[in-house]
Design an enzyme around this catalytic site. Structure first.
Site, mmCIF file in Angstrom:
data_model
loop_
_atom_site.group_PDB
_atom_site.id
_atom_site.type_symbol
_atom_site.label_atom_id
_atom_site.label_comp_id
_atom_site.label_asym_id
_atom_site.label_seq_id
_atom_site.Cartn_x
_atom_site.Cartn_y
_atom_site.Cartn_z
ATOM 1 N N CYS A 48 -9.626 -6.354 -12.299
ATOM 2 C CA CYS A 48 -8.499 -5.450 -12.041
ATOM 3 C C CYS A 48 -7.968 -5.091 -13.672
ATOM 4 O O CYS A 48 -7.495 -6.162 -14.216
ATOM 5 C CB CYS A 48 -7.519 -6.050 -11.322
ATOM 6 S SG CYS A 48 -6.156 -5.010 -10.876
ATOM 7 N N CYS A 50 -4.825 -3.401 -13.889
ATOM 8 C CA CYS A 50 -3.637 -3.312 -13.671
ATOM 9 C C CYS A 50 -2.811 -4.212 -14.542
ATOM 10 O O CYS A 50 -3.106 -4.954 -15.326
ATOM 11 C CB CYS A 50 -3.102 -3.531 -12.352
ATOM 12 S SG CYS A 50 -2.669 -5.154 -11.813
ATOM 13 N N CYS A 53 -1.386 -8.041 -12.648
ATOM 14 C CA CYS A 53 -2.433 -9.364 -12.349
ATOM 15 C C CYS A 53 -2.491 -10.059 -13.636
ATOM 16 O O CYS A 53 -2.536 -9.628 -14.925
ATOM 17 C CB CYS A 53 -3.544 -8.734 -11.907
ATOM 18 S SG CYS A 53 -3.739 -8.132 -10.405
#
Length: 189
Positions: A48, A50, A53
């Site tokens: 991930c 993003c 996280c």
């Protein structure tokens, strides 16, 4: 050379075991670590990009998966946990001492309510589901990554056999859309 994540930088992914029963995750504290026990394997394990996280130092991506929340319990040093951002949809519980995120839980009405987000790299047990895809890849640019390096990043992910998405994988996006359609009455509940 770009560091995606220590698990991904090895150049190949270790296949998980279809009969893996779960295990324990621990924060990085050398004494009295927070311990989380999972009584099942994880689902939808993915890289991930993003900005929310938890990532190891120097990594562009986190490795995150979900597990039914009834299969997760904090089994040691729960008093060291605190929510990182109480306004976020995913309430990420991190160790107050080392900063590692142990799990994230959605407490409000949401398509992924009932699932907890976890980092299997925090376990020394082998057999967890392997990374399945890469999500929110373009989001690394928002965190300061030079856009001219995106072809290299996507190339490294594809070389590992991972599809790259700038959202979640199609099955997860379908799950969100289905939940939304049921909530709005467009599909039967």
């Amino acid at each position: 050379m770009v560091s995606l994540h220590p698990v991904l930088d090895k150049g190949s992914l270790t296949k998980g075991s279809s009969s893996f029963p779960g295990g324990t995750l621990k924060c990085h504290c050398s004494s009295d670590p927070v311990t989380v026990t999972l009584t099942s394997d994880v689902l939808h394990n993915h890289a991930c990009g993003c900005s929310k996280c938890w990532k190891p130092d120097g990594a562009l991506f986190s490795i995150i998966a979900v597990v039914p929340k009834e299969n997760l319990s904090v089994t040691a040093n729960a008093s060291k946990l605190a929510i990182v951002d109480e306004s976020a949809a995913i309430q990420r519980y991190a160790c107050k001492e080392c900063g590692v995120h142990l799990y994230g839980r959605i407490e409000k009405e949401h398509p992924f309510s009932g699932l907890d987000f976890v980092h299997t790299e925090l376990s020394d047990q082998e057999g967890w589901q392997e990374v399945q895809f890469a999500a929110f890849v373009s989001s690394i640019i928002e965190q300061g990554f030079d856009p001219s390096g995106m072809d290299e990043v996507r190339g490294k992910l594809k070389a590992l056999g991972l599809e790259t998405y700038d959202a979640l994988s199609p099955p997860l996006m379908d799950a969100i859309a289905t939940w939304t359609a049921k909530k709005s009455g467009k599909l039967p509940a």
